[in-house]
Motif scaffolding. Structure first.
Motif, PDB file in Angstrom:
ATOM      1  N   THR A  13      12.788   8.884  -2.210  1.00  0.00           N
ATOM      2  CA  THR A  13      11.817   8.920  -3.305  1.00  0.00           C
ATOM      3  C   THR A  13      10.795   7.798  -3.152  1.00  0.00           C
ATOM      4  O   THR A  13       9.593   7.999  -3.318  1.00  0.00           O
ATOM      5  CB  THR A  13      12.532   8.790  -4.663  1.00  0.00           C
ATOM      6  OG1 THR A  13      13.484   9.849  -4.804  1.00  0.00           O
ATOM      7  CG2 THR A  13      11.531   8.856  -5.804  1.00  0.00           C
ATOM      8  N   LEU A  17       6.733   8.166  -2.702  1.00  0.00           N
ATOM      9  CA  LEU A  17       5.824   7.531  -3.654  1.00  0.00           C
ATOM     10  C   LEU A  17       4.899   6.515  -2.975  1.00  0.00           C
ATOM     11  O   LEU A  17       3.769   6.297  -3.425  1.00  0.00           O
ATOM     12  CB  LEU A  17       6.627   6.829  -4.752  1.00  0.00           C
ATOM     13  CG  LEU A  17       7.425   7.728  -5.707  1.00  0.00           C
ATOM     14  CD1 LEU A  17       8.297   6.890  -6.627  1.00  0.00           C
ATOM     15  CD2 LEU A  17       6.494   8.618  -6.513  1.00  0.00           C
ATOM     16  N   LEU A  20       1.213   7.356  -2.203  1.00  0.00           N
ATOM     17  CA  LEU A  20       0.267   7.654  -3.276  1.00  0.00           C
ATOM     18  C   LEU A  20      -0.734   6.515  -3.456  1.00  0.00           C
ATOM     19  O   LEU A  20      -0.372   5.340  -3.314  1.00  0.00           O
ATOM     20  CB  LEU A  20       1.011   7.876  -4.598  1.00  0.00           C
ATOM     21  CG  LEU A  20       1.985   9.046  -4.659  1.00  0.00           C
ATOM     22  CD1 LEU A  20       2.686   9.058  -6.018  1.00  0.00           C
ATOM     23  CD2 LEU A  20       1.274  10.368  -4.421  1.00  0.00           C
ATOM     24  N   SER A  24      -2.482   7.374  -8.794  1.00  0.00           N
ATOM     25  CA  SER A  24      -1.342   8.289  -8.813  1.00  0.00           C
ATOM     26  C   SER A  24      -0.040   7.531  -9.057  1.00  0.00           C
ATOM     27  O   SER A  24       0.870   8.039  -9.717  1.00  0.00           O
ATOM     28  CB  SER A  24      -1.257   9.059  -7.486  1.00  0.00           C
ATOM     29  OG  SER A  24      -2.410   9.846  -7.295  1.00  0.00           O
ATOM     30  N   ARG A  27       0.346   7.024 -12.763  1.00  0.00           N
ATOM     31  CA  ARG A  27       0.868   8.217 -13.442  1.00  0.00           C
ATOM     32  C   ARG A  27       2.343   8.431 -13.101  1.00  0.00           C
ATOM     33  O   ARG A  27       3.151   8.783 -13.963  1.00  0.00           O
ATOM     34  CB  ARG A  27       0.032   9.432 -13.059  1.00  0.00           C
ATOM     35  CG  ARG A  27      -1.383   9.416 -13.642  1.00  0.00           C
ATOM     36  CD  ARG A  27      -2.107  10.716 -13.403  1.00  0.00           C
ATOM     37  NE  ARG A  27      -2.510  10.883 -12.012  1.00  0.00           N
ATOM     38  CZ  ARG A  27      -3.679  10.484 -11.530  1.00  0.00           C
ATOM     39  NH1 ARG A  27      -4.550   9.888 -12.318  1.00  0.00           N
ATOM     40  NH2 ARG A  27      -3.986  10.681 -10.259  1.00  0.00           N
ATOM     41  N   ALA A  28       2.693   8.207 -11.834  1.00  0.00           N
ATOM     42  CA  ALA A  28       4.080   8.420 -11.416  1.00  0.00           C
ATOM     43  C   ALA A  28       5.032   7.445 -12.093  1.00  0.00           C
ATOM     44  O   ALA A  28       6.175   7.796 -12.415  1.00  0.00           O
ATOM     45  CB  ALA A  28       4.186   8.290  -9.897  1.00  0.00           C
ATOM     46  N   SER A  29       4.559   6.222 -12.322  1.00  0.00           N
ATOM     47  CA  SER A  29       5.429   5.218 -12.938  1.00  0.00           C
ATOM     48  C   SER A  29       5.795   5.580 -14.375  1.00  0.00           C
ATOM     49  O   SER A  29       6.755   5.035 -14.929  1.00  0.00           O
ATOM     50  CB  SER A  29       4.766   3.847 -12.904  1.00  0.00           C
ATOM     51  OG  SER A  29       3.645   3.806 -13.773  1.00  0.00           O
ATOM     52  N   VAL A  31       6.563   8.675 -15.298  1.00  0.00           N
ATOM     53  CA  VAL A  31       7.380   9.891 -15.295  1.00  0.00           C
ATOM     54  C   VAL A  31       8.779   9.603 -15.823  1.00  0.00           C
ATOM     55  O   VAL A  31       9.317  10.340 -16.657  1.00  0.00           O
ATOM     56  CB  VAL A  31       7.443  10.492 -13.865  1.00  0.00           C
ATOM     57  CG1 VAL A  31       8.500  11.598 -13.793  1.00  0.00           C
ATOM     58  CG2 VAL A  31       6.077  11.021 -13.463  1.00  0.00           C
ATOM     59  N   TRP A  35      11.583   5.952 -11.576  1.00  0.00           N
ATOM     60  CA  TRP A  35      10.367   5.848 -10.769  1.00  0.00           C
ATOM     61  C   TRP A  35       9.615   4.565 -11.083  1.00  0.00           C
ATOM     62  O   TRP A  35       9.064   3.918 -10.197  1.00  0.00           O
ATOM     63  CB  TRP A  35       9.462   7.065 -11.002  1.00  0.00           C
ATOM     64  CG  TRP A  35       9.933   8.299 -10.288  1.00  0.00           C
ATOM     65  CD1 TRP A  35      11.174   8.535  -9.776  1.00  0.00           C
ATOM     66  CD2 TRP A  35       9.151   9.462 -10.008  1.00  0.00           C
ATOM     67  NE1 TRP A  35      11.227   9.774  -9.193  1.00  0.00           N
ATOM     68  CE2 TRP A  35      10.000  10.366  -9.324  1.00  0.00           C
ATOM     69  CE3 TRP A  35       7.841   9.829 -10.277  1.00  0.00           C
ATOM     70  CZ2 TRP A  35       9.565  11.618  -8.906  1.00  0.00           C
ATOM     71  CZ3 TRP A  35       7.394  11.077  -9.863  1.00  0.00           C
ATOM     72  CH2 TRP A  35       8.250  11.966  -9.185  1.00  0.00           C
TER      73      TRP A  35
END
Length: 381
Positions: A13, A17, A20, A24, A27-29, A31, A35
């Motif tokens: 993972t 990541l 990115l 991005s 935004r992913a952090s 989720v 993450w």
């Protein structure tokens, strides 16, 4: 989180990541907690080198009457997108080289984080607002990996009035001793305008260059000998105002001109020893007129320029067109055939009208955005 991702190991993972870009990652952090923990970890893999080399453009708007209308934005050239930041709590601040700085009421700094964590230093010898600021790493320091700061010029209030005649000494901060060393002030030629509103600066080849945006005077402060060079005039024919910027291995001058072909925004390469200049590129006319209102008499007066690395951003600090901007990517070595211009996408429709705009350019990494105990405030002192 979807089933395929939840079945991956943490290492896999993290690897996915790490490819990115920063927007991005932001935004992913959000989720999930897992993450966020991976991305904000000091061991998270660094971003691709391209993301480090492509500096971001930061635009901070301040509202004098209602601070709730303050807004901060950052433009990432790799994703060609803007995103919003929480406005810094300080009213007078600036930024460069991955840091935010505030000089009023006292000097403090913060790594360039989404939520700035201000760290005060020992007091300056001379309190000031709107100075020129630089960040450099001194080989002579007992800890050469910790950045030193240089403060040049600025103005201070005496009896409630701004004293523009006081030539404030240069001050250099040593992070190892939390102390400020005094050095000679700006040469007297800069007396009539010594703040960042009338001057631009560039750290280049071990020297801190100061340039008069309207006076065209230029001098450099040697960080080793701590001596100012002789003041010279750097003014290409027809230039109305200009900004001096360190761009990759180049010292460049970017400014507005009136020439035989009409108004133009031009970038020149400057020889740091002789102060001789040669043209690199001219902004395309459609981009230039896209930054201004055709009906204004003094339409180009509100154009500003900031830059670092390979990118120079030109923007209008007036509200009427919601602070439009464009960016020039300078070719390696100042190769004019490899320079490219493009328009920066517009800001969101919910942009407020500001009394003051603060802008700067800086490279970023995920440790700037999410923090890093080995890099951030705790390691500075």
């Amino acid at each position: 989180m979807s089933e395929p991702f939840s079945s991956l190991t943490s290492d896999m993972t993290e690897l996915i990541l790490s490819h990115l870009p920063v927007p991005s990652l932001l935004r992913a952090s959000a989720v999930c907690k897992h993450w966020h923990a991976l991305i904000s970890s000091p061991t998270f893999p660094p971003l691709h080198p391209d993301h480090h080399r492509r500096p971001w453009f930061f635009l901070h708007g301040l509202h004098n009457i209602s601070p709730k209308n303050n807004q901060s934005f950052a433009f990432d050239p790799s994703s060609d997108s803007w995103f919003s930041l929480l406005p810094p709590s300080a009213h007078d601040f600036s930024g460069t080289a991955g840091f935010l700085f505030s000089t009023a009421p006292s000097f403090s700094f913060s790594p360039l984080l989404i939520n700035p964590r201000w760290l005060p230093t020992s007091p300056l010898h001379y309190s000031r607002i709107n100075p020129l600021l630089g960040v450099f790493f001194s080989r002579a320091s007992s800890s050469p990996t910790k950045p030193s700061f240089i403060i040049v010029g600025g103005v201070r209030f005496i009896g409630g009035l701004v004293d523009i005649e006081d030539r404030l000494a240069v001050e250099i901060y040593d992070p190892c001793t939390d102390s400020w060393d005094l050095a000679p002030p700006l040469p007297a030629d800069f007396r009539s305008g010594n703040s960042s509103q009338t001057l631009s600066s560039a750290l280049f080849d071990g020297r801190f260059f100061v340039f008069g945006i309207y006076s065209f005077f230029v001098s450099s402060f040697d960080l080793g000998t701590r001596v100012w060079s002789q003041v010279q005039t750097l003014r290409p024919p027809g230039v109305l105002f200009a900004f001096l910027i360190a761009c990759q291995e180049l010292l460049v001058l970017a400014g507005m001109c009136n020439g035989p072909r009409g108004p133009s925004f031009t970038i020149w390469r400057v020889d740091e020893k002789s102060m001789e200049f040669s043209e690199i590129t001219i902004m395309p006319q459609d981009l230039l007129y896209g930054l201004v209102d055709y009906e204004e008499d003094d339409k180009f007066a509100s154009l500003k320029c900031v830059g670092t690395g390979s990118l120079l951003y030109v923007f209008n600090e007036e509200y009427h067109k919601k602070y439009p901007a464009c960016v020039c990517e300078i070719g390696k070595g100042g190769d004019s055939s490899k320079c490219s211009w493009r328009r920066v996408p517009p800001l969101a429709s919910t942009v407020n009208k500001f009394h003051k705009v603060i802008s700067f350019c800086s490279t970023v990494s995920q440790r700037n955005i999410f923090g890093d105990e080995d890099y951030g405030i705790n390691s500075m002192m």
